[in-house]
Design an enzyme around this catalytic site. Structure first.
Site, mmCIF file in Angstrom:
data_model
loop_
_atom_site.group_PDB
_atom_site.id
_atom_site.type_symbol
_atom_site.label_atom_id
_atom_site.label_comp_id
_atom_site.label_asym_id
_atom_site.label_seq_id
_atom_site.Cartn_x
_atom_site.Cartn_y
_atom_site.Cartn_z
ATOM 1 N N GLU A 21 -93.305 -17.552 -46.963
ATOM 2 C CA GLU A 21 -92.872 -18.249 -48.176
ATOM 3 C C GLU A 21 -93.302 -19.710 -48.114
ATOM 4 O O GLU A 21 -93.188 -20.364 -47.081
ATOM 5 C CB GLU A 21 -91.357 -18.169 -48.327
ATOM 6 C CG GLU A 21 -90.837 -18.874 -49.585
ATOM 7 C CD GLU A 21 -89.402 -18.526 -49.877
ATOM 8 O OE1 GLU A 21 -89.143 -17.332 -50.149
ATOM 9 O OE2 GLU A 21 -88.537 -19.421 -49.797
ATOM 10 N N PHE A 23 -93.507 -23.557 -50.592
ATOM 11 C CA PHE A 23 -93.043 -24.264 -51.786
ATOM 12 C C PHE A 23 -94.069 -25.325 -52.169
ATOM 13 O O PHE A 23 -94.801 -25.830 -51.302
ATOM 14 C CB PHE A 23 -91.670 -24.915 -51.545
ATOM 15 C CG PHE A 23 -91.672 -25.987 -50.493
ATOM 16 C CD1 PHE A 23 -91.987 -27.304 -50.810
ATOM 17 C CD2 PHE A 23 -91.338 -25.692 -49.179
ATOM 18 C CE1 PHE A 23 -91.992 -28.296 -49.834
ATOM 19 C CE2 PHE A 23 -91.336 -26.680 -48.201
ATOM 20 C CZ PHE A 23 -91.663 -27.984 -48.531
ATOM 21 N N THR A 52 -92.273 -20.495 -54.178
ATOM 22 C CA THR A 52 -90.967 -20.794 -54.755
ATOM 23 C C THR A 52 -91.099 -21.470 -56.114
ATOM 24 O O THR A 52 -92.160 -21.954 -56.504
ATOM 25 C CB THR A 52 -90.123 -21.682 -53.832
ATOM 26 O OG1 THR A 52 -90.734 -22.965 -53.732
ATOM 27 C CG2 THR A 52 -90.005 -21.068 -52.447
ATOM 28 N N HIS A 81 -91.617 -16.663 -57.369
ATOM 29 C CA HIS A 81 -90.187 -16.774 -57.664
ATOM 30 C C HIS A 81 -90.005 -17.101 -59.147
ATOM 31 O O HIS A 81 -90.805 -17.816 -59.742
ATOM 32 C CB HIS A 81 -89.549 -17.890 -56.843
ATOM 33 C CG HIS A 81 -89.368 -17.560 -55.406
ATOM 34 N ND1 HIS A 81 -88.376 -18.124 -54.629
ATOM 35 C CD2 HIS A 81 -90.037 -16.725 -54.591
ATOM 36 C CE1 HIS A 81 -88.446 -17.660 -53.401
ATOM 37 N NE2 HIS A 81 -89.469 -16.817 -53.350
ATOM 38 N N ALA A 132 -79.366 -12.544 -62.554
ATOM 39 C CA ALA A 132 -80.677 -12.014 -62.178
ATOM 40 C C ALA A 132 -80.930 -10.651 -62.804
ATOM 41 O O ALA A 132 -82.065 -10.322 -63.150
ATOM 42 C CB ALA A 132 -80.787 -11.929 -60.662
ATOM 43 N N LYS A 179 -78.680 -4.596 -60.015
ATOM 44 C CA LYS A 179 -80.053 -5.105 -60.035
ATOM 45 C C LYS A 179 -81.047 -4.028 -59.622
ATOM 46 O O LYS A 179 -82.155 -3.944 -60.168
ATOM 47 C CB LYS A 179 -80.172 -6.315 -59.097
ATOM 48 C CG LYS A 179 -79.479 -7.565 -59.608
ATOM 49 C CD LYS A 179 -79.780 -8.791 -58.749
ATOM 50 C CE LYS A 179 -79.121 -8.749 -57.401
ATOM 51 N NZ LYS A 179 -79.274 -10.015 -56.647
#
Length: 610
Positions: A21, A23, A52, A81, A132, A179
């Site tokens: 991950e 950012f 992100t 994301h 979500a 979800k």
């Protein structure tokens, strides 16, 4: 491009995989250096990478550009994301449309943190995306199966900070079921360090009577430990339980020796991965690394783990001569010791050595990961948690702590209480308390705050203390550390212009000042750089992990003033407190002053006798 689920399906039934991950850094130079880092880390063959998304879509263009680069130029399966709370439907529609145009086929659908403020206590009926699950349903409705959708889970239970004891994964289970039923393809967890709790969580899901979790990929989120301070801070922010055995291993080495902490952290993560893979009978075979845009710890973990040990072994090839492979090199040496790019050509890995200056800078970035005061050229410079501007405490607790100030004298009193230890946190700090070094200059700081200079950052001067010093020490053993005195504060406009005249005549001071309107002043050139902490250690060049310059000050100034607006949102718009905070936001300056005479520990404080 393929989806994450398609890539997992193409693996053997028990074949492990890993993902990274990243950012978007706050500065342009940070973004460019992250791209160079991505090119290297792509050669480790992650199954996919996550990019992100800043709170409220604050990084939408950077996030999309970064995700598109990973997809088109690096050939990586990329997951973007996307948060939905307090997000305009137009932004969500545009993002999904652009993601499809750019070949991005994976979305991690997140709720995101709701905004603070009395007017938001009851979400408006017109809001389409409150949770979500609403976003998952909408993506499936609009795009069918084009996007592979991931959702978040909390092995220790979700915590909003108001009552950490109430964390319980069983409470969250109905929402995770909802979800998943709505169309989630995989589950990715919040970071954790308690392996037992994750294993119990995974078992609970697999054995659920609905059978809905029987085969869905459950991917644990793992945070490499780069420094002791960042480890404790991040665990606290995420409400992650820290098992005694983890703390005992870290306590066995000096918390200020980043290299030893990093090595112990690698061992902790390797053990976590091995246990999870084996004790879940290989049902969990994917491991997601929250890299914080740092590469060295991740590379060490991949090299040491028997589970996710990457099969790639790069070989160094001379670029100046036409000759075959000279010698094999480890992944760590390729990533951390100065290779800026790696090209794979017909099964031969060609490593291109970086320049000496680049090598030194990049090693420093990973050896001493920066926080807010860091190197703006670092790929790790920016908002690491994706939450954006935040008060770090829930609204109810914030009101209990700060009350409803109605005058600037009330604000001054809050800052003074914080310095004296009777107030635990301010909007610009976290509930960690003041550092021991700040207590050494408490009297000077209290004096300035009484004058209406509200201090949000400071450090005393240090001239060559040992790196194992209990208060100022950092870095490897047998070294010496130095730092210049600095201070940063909010100040009324009229006081700033009076102070500016004094600063202009100071031969040993550098300053930056700006307001929320974008006005900016400095006695520095745009390219000038101030090293405010540095260390001298055996067998290495001088390390400068913390610098202050125009780009980093402007990035932080924007965030610092945004925090005033976050604080303002706690109060009714017509209240005296709201008007006061708005006035401060609109008219005050943020000022940063560095005094270069680090030999004289009183130089800065004598200069500020105003």
């Amino acid at each position: 491009m393929t989806t994450i689920i398609e890539r997992i399906a193409a693996l053997g039934p028990e074949e492990p995989f890993f993902s990274f991950e990243f950012f978007p850094p706050k500065t342009d130079s940070g973004v460019q250096n992250l791209i160079a880092r991505l090119r290297r880390m792509a050669q480790l063959n992650p199954l996919f990478v996550n990019i992100t998304w800043g709170a409220g879509g604050s990084t939408v263009s950077k996030s999309l550009d970064l995700a598109a680069l990973c997809t088109s130029e690096l050939g990586l399966t990329t997951c973007l994301h996307l948060t939905c709370t307090n997000m305009e439907k137009k932004i969500i529609d545009e993002t999904l449309s652009l993601a499809k145009q750019k070949g991005i086929r994976n979305i991690l659908a997140l709720r995101g943190d709701p905004p603070r403020g009395e007017e938001y206590w009851t979400p408006p009926e017109s809001q389409e995306f409150m949770y979500a699950v609403d976003l998952v349903r909408y993506i499936r409705q609009e795009y069918g199966n084009y996007f592979c959708i991931g959702v978040a889970a909390y092995p220790e239970g979700y915590a909003d900070g108001s009552n950490p004891e109430a964390q319980d994964p069983k409470i969250d289970l109905p929402y995770l079921i909802e979800k998943t039923v709505a169309g989630a393809d995989f589950i990715m967890t919040q970071l954790f360090f308690d392996t037992d709790k994750f294993i119990a969580f995974e078992k609970m899901l697999r054995e659920h009577e609905s059978g809905i979790f029987r085969s869905i990929p459950i991917i644990p989120g793992l945070l490499p430990i780069n420094t002791y301070q960042s480890f404790i801070r991040t665990a606290k922010l995420s409400h992650a339980h820290l098992p005694d055995r983890v703390l005992e291993k870290l306590d066995a080495v000096p918390s200020t020796d980043d290299e030893q902490v990093k090595q112990v952290g690698v061992d902790i993560l390797v053990e976590m991965i091995d246990r999870i893979y084996n004790e879940t009978c290989h049902r969990v075979r994917g491991f997601h690394f929250y890299t914080l845009n740092l590469e060295r710890s991740v590379a060490l973990i991949l090299d040491k783990s028997n589970v996710v040990k990457t099969p790639l072994r790069l070989k160094l090839v001379s670029q100046n001569k036409e000759q075959k492979i000279e010698k094999p090199v480890s992944i760590e040496s390729v990533l951390a010791d100065g290779v800026k790019d790696v090209k794979i050509t017909e099964k031969v890995a060609v490593a291109v050595p970086a320049s000496e200056a680049s090598m030194t800078a990049e090693a420093s970035w990973d050896d001493f990961p920066n926080g807010r005061w860091g190197d703006p050229r670092s790929p790790a410079y920016g908002e690491i948690d994706g939450y954006g501007v935040t008060l770090h405490v829930p609204a109810k607790r914030a009101l209990e702590l700060w009350g409803s100030p109605e005058t600037t004298a009330d604000i001054s009193e809050l800052f003074i209480q914080y310095l004296r230890g009777t107030l635990q946190v301010l909007p610009w700090s976290e509930e960690e308390g003041l550092s021991p070094e700040t207590k050494l200059i408490e009297g000077d700081l209290v004096r300035l705050n009484k004058l209406g200079l509200w201090t949000v950052a400071s450090q005393p001067a240090v001239n060559g203390l040992r790196s194992d010093d209990n208060i100022f020490g950092w870095g490897p053993r047998n070294g010496y550390v130095f730092q210049k005195a600095l201070i940063e504060f909010f100040v009324p406009e009229n006081t700033w212009f009076t102070l500016k005249e004094k600063l202009q005549g100071g031969d040993s001071v550098s300053y930056y000042a700006g307001n929320s309107r974008g006005d900016f002043f400095s006695n520095m050139n745009a390219s000038d750089v101030n090293a405010v902490t540095w260390g001298v250690f055996p067998n290495r060049e001088v390390v400068q992990p913390t610098i202050i310059e125009e780009q980093s000050f402007k990035a932080w100034s924007e965030e610092a003033f945004a925090i005033w607006k976050e604080w303002q949102r706690l109060y009714p718009r017509t209240s005296k407190t709201s008007h006061l905070i708005n006035m401060i936001h609109e008219s005050y300056y943020l000022v940063s002053i560095i005094h270069h005479d680090y030999v004289n520990t009183n130089a800065l404080w004598n200069f500020l006798q105003i």
